[in-house]
Design a protein around this motif. Structure first.
Motif, PDB file in Angstrom:
ATOM      1  N   ILE A   7      49.710  37.139  52.479  1.00 34.68           N
ATOM      2  CA  ILE A   7      49.363  35.721  52.643  1.00 34.68           C
ATOM      3  C   ILE A   7      48.529  35.540  53.909  1.00 34.68           C
ATOM      4  CG2 ILE A   7      50.288  33.412  53.082  1.00 34.68           C
ATOM      5  CD1 ILE A   7      52.657  34.119  51.321  1.00 34.68           C
ATOM      6  N   THR A   8      47.327  34.970  53.724  1.00 37.20           N
ATOM      7  CA  THR A   8      46.409  34.800  54.855  1.00 37.20           C
ATOM      8  C   THR A   8      45.933  33.359  55.019  1.00 37.20           C
ATOM      9  OG1 THR A   8      44.536  35.388  53.438  1.00 37.20           O
ATOM     10  CG2 THR A   8      45.573  37.182  54.684  1.00 37.20           C
ATOM     11  N   SER A  10      46.977  28.944  55.030  1.00 35.55           N
ATOM     12  CA  SER A  10      48.038  27.979  55.331  1.00 35.55           C
ATOM     13  C   SER A  10      48.650  27.365  54.086  1.00 35.55           C
ATOM     14  CB  SER A  10      47.482  26.864  56.236  1.00 35.55           C
ATOM     15  OG  SER A  10      46.991  27.395  57.442  1.00 35.55           O
ATOM     16  N   THR A  12      48.974  28.534  50.943  1.00 41.07           N
ATOM     17  CA  THR A  12      49.867  29.463  50.233  1.00 41.07           C
ATOM     18  C   THR A  12      51.176  29.630  50.997  1.00 41.07           C
ATOM     19  OG1 THR A  12      47.941  30.634  49.354  1.00 41.07           O
ATOM     20  CG2 THR A  12      50.058  31.774  49.232  1.00 41.07           C
ATOM     21  N   LEU A  13      51.082  29.726  52.325  1.00 42.27           N
ATOM     22  CA  LEU A  13      52.288  29.873  53.139  1.00 42.27           C
ATOM     23  C   LEU A  13      53.155  28.624  53.049  1.00 42.27           C
ATOM     24  CD1 LEU A  13      54.063  31.311  55.182  1.00 42.27           C
ATOM     25  CD2 LEU A  13      52.567  30.456  57.009  1.00 42.27           C
ATOM     26  N   LEU A  16      54.995  28.585  49.766  1.00 39.61           N
ATOM     27  CA  LEU A  16      56.075  29.579  49.781  1.00 39.61           C
ATOM     28  C   LEU A  16      57.283  29.033  50.534  1.00 39.61           C
ATOM     29  CD1 LEU A  16      57.196  32.499  49.396  1.00 39.61           C
ATOM     30  CD2 LEU A  16      56.124  33.051  51.604  1.00 39.61           C
ATOM     31  N   CYS A  17      57.042  28.399  51.668  1.00 36.75           N
ATOM     32  CA  CYS A  17      58.150  27.891  52.486  1.00 36.75           C
ATOM     33  C   CYS A  17      58.919  26.778  51.764  1.00 36.75           C
ATOM     34  CB  CYS A  17      57.625  27.395  53.827  1.00 36.75           C
ATOM     35  SG  CYS A  17      57.044  28.733  54.890  1.00 36.75           S
ATOM     36  N   VAL A  56      53.249  37.830  55.624  1.00 35.66           N
ATOM     37  CA  VAL A  56      52.361  36.785  56.120  1.00 35.66           C
ATOM     38  C   VAL A  56      51.574  37.358  57.297  1.00 35.66           C
ATOM     39  CG1 VAL A  56      52.250  34.463  57.106  1.00 35.66           C
ATOM     40  CG2 VAL A  56      54.053  35.050  55.453  1.00 35.66           C
ATOM     41  N   PRO A  58      49.947  36.619  60.539  1.00 33.91           N
ATOM     42  CA  PRO A  58      49.823  35.588  61.571  1.00 33.91           C
ATOM     43  C   PRO A  58      48.508  35.685  62.346  1.00 33.91           C
ATOM     44  CG  PRO A  58      51.271  37.313  62.327  1.00 33.91           C
ATOM     45  CD  PRO A  58      50.907  37.658  60.915  1.00 33.91           C
ATOM     46  N   ILE A  63      45.344  30.263  60.220  1.00 30.69           N
ATOM     47  CA  ILE A  63      46.609  30.099  59.508  1.00 30.69           C
ATOM     48  C   ILE A  63      47.599  29.305  60.362  1.00 30.69           C
ATOM     49  CG2 ILE A  63      47.680  32.255  60.306  1.00 30.69           C
ATOM     50  CD1 ILE A  63      48.767  32.529  57.369  1.00 30.69           C
ATOM     51  N   LEU A  65      51.389  28.599  61.072  1.00 30.23           N
ATOM     52  CA  LEU A  65      52.717  29.187  60.865  1.00 30.23           C
ATOM     53  C   LEU A  65      53.838  28.155  60.948  1.00 30.23           C
ATOM     54  CD1 LEU A  65      52.445  32.437  63.038  1.00 30.23           C
ATOM     55  CD2 LEU A  65      52.100  32.215  60.568  1.00 30.23           C
ATOM     56  N   LEU A  68      56.735  27.955  58.341  1.00 24.23           N
ATOM     57  CA  LEU A  68      57.659  29.090  58.379  1.00 24.23           C
ATOM     58  C   LEU A  68      58.541  29.039  59.622  1.00 24.23           C
ATOM     59  CD1 LEU A  68      58.692  31.693  57.175  1.00 24.23           C
ATOM     60  CD2 LEU A  68      56.750  32.897  58.216  1.00 24.23           C
TER      61      LEU A  68
END
Length: 390
Positions: A7-8, A10, A12-13, A16-17, A56, A58, A63, A65, A68
């Motif tokens: 995951i690269t 924001s 998608t992250l 996921l969260c 992920v 960072p 991105i 974080l 997360l």
């Protein structure tokens, strides 16, 4: 379990969260580098629940974080599971000023299940799953980009195996009734005070063979100076001044900045540059260490005495026997300094005289000290017996 590509971005992250936040527990690991910086350089975050896993990046440009980090530090409904998570927790603390909570550490839990005091991750995986981990990527440079597929797969394995082990470990803890033993340990791990690096306390990391208040006062002032310089330049402490040089300067303080040219471990330039001037200012401003801050003596603890030292040795033997009998790591039952305190007559403030530790070990320790318990050899094995009343 579904494993996502690296995951690269924001969005998608964040998605996921959202899904992970619906799980009762998640599994977390990090990869980092700290050889060339003061702060650990976060290079990869691996996270999973029972259904999906991802790594992920960072270091990916732009991105965010925050989703997360919020999941780890703000969401009290999700248990965060680590293995030997001290450094991972430190990284989260450095980024947020908070620690993951609630948390569970499988290395600590293994202590309650008789797997030693510091079982490594590969040995944990082998003992619970019978899987031998490929260690080829362990010493990779995680800061280099791009990461290849083998590196990412290796890193994600640190959470996917954990997702398999954790339910089995939880079931074993329930069956043995030892889950409650770990509550205090997990709360201690989550205490932010463990990860705050106070420059005023940095001197305690430096070994010096002196108990003179003026020497320790200079050490405190210089260690504070080094801490602030290292933070400001984001360099390891030893790149500023090595521990042994600080200890030498504390014991033999230079009178003038020019004298720094003669100090082994310092560049001759310190005799006339600005950092040398700041070091001299720290030395000149140092005050003797107050009595309240003096470290305890190492010589068998104050008030223990020769007889008390023998009693402490007997308590350590009792701890070894008891930890063997109930198959639990000795360190989880009691620490050496607690045994010495008990031998010296202390009764208050000892964890082993409270709760489950008292039931499993503290009661016998107290009985041994107070003459109600004795050692005996029975059938070739060392056992404890109740001493007959005089």
């Amino acid at each position: 379990m579904h494993v996502h590509p690296l995951i690269t971005d924001s969005a998608t992250l964040a998605n996921l969260c959202v899904r992970l936040a619906a799980s009762p527990f998640i599994f977390v690991d990090t990869e980092f580098m700290r050889e060339n910086t003061f702060w650990p350089e976060l290079c990869l975050i691996q996270v999973a629940d029972a259904d999906e896993a991802a790594a992920v990046d960072p270091m990916a440009p732009g991105i965010d974080l925050k989703p997360l980090l919020d999941l780890m530090t703000e969401n009290e409904e999700v248990l965060k599971v680590f293995h030997a998570g001290g450094q991972d927790i430190e990284i989260v603390y450095n980024l947020t000023g908070k620690t993951p909570h609630p948390l569970f550490d499988t290395q600590v839990a293994a202590m309650a299940l008789g797997q030693g005091e510091q079982i490594g991750y590969s040995n944990l995986v082998d003992s619970w799953l019978g899987v031998q981990i490929d260690k080829g990527a362990r010493f990779t440079d995680w800061s280099r980009r791009p990461l290849d597929e083998r590196q990412v797969d290796y890193a994600i394995g640190d959470v996917t195996y954990l997702a398999e082990i954790f339910p089995k470990m939880l079931e074993r803890l329930k069956k043995t009734g030892r889950g409650g033993w770990l509550d205090q340990e997990m709360e201690r791990l989550a205490d932010p005070a463990n990860y705050a690096q106070d420059p005023e306390l940095a001197w305690k990391r430096v070994r010096v063979n002196s108990r003179k208040a003026d020497v320790l006062g200079r050490l405190k002032a210089m260690a504070r100076f080094r801490e602030l310089e290292a933070r400001g330049k984001d360099l390891p402490r030893g790149r500023i001044v090595k521990d042994e040089t600080l200890a030498d300067l504390a014991g033999h303080a230079p009178k003038r900045q020019a004298d720094l040219a003669k100090v082994r471990g310092l560049s001759p330039a310190w005799a006339h540059n600005e950092i040398g001037a700041r070091l001299m200012a720290a030395i000149e401003g140092a005050r003797p260490l107050p009595d309240a801050e003096m470290p305890p003596r190492d010589d068998r603890k104050p008030g223990l005495g020769k007889e008390g030292s023998l009693v402490a040795d007997l308590l350590k033997l009792l701890l070894k026997i008891r930890s063997r009998d109930i198959d639990v790591a000795a360190k989880l039952l009691a620490r050496s300094d607690e045994l010495e305190a008990l031998a010296a007559g202390q009764r208050d403030g000892l964890a082993m005289l409270e709760g489950w530790r008292f039931d499993q070990f503290g009661r016998d320790a107290l009985d041994l000290v107070e003459g109600r318990l004795a050692f005996a050899v029975v059938g070739g094995k060392l056992k404890m017996t109740r001493a007959e009343a005089a």
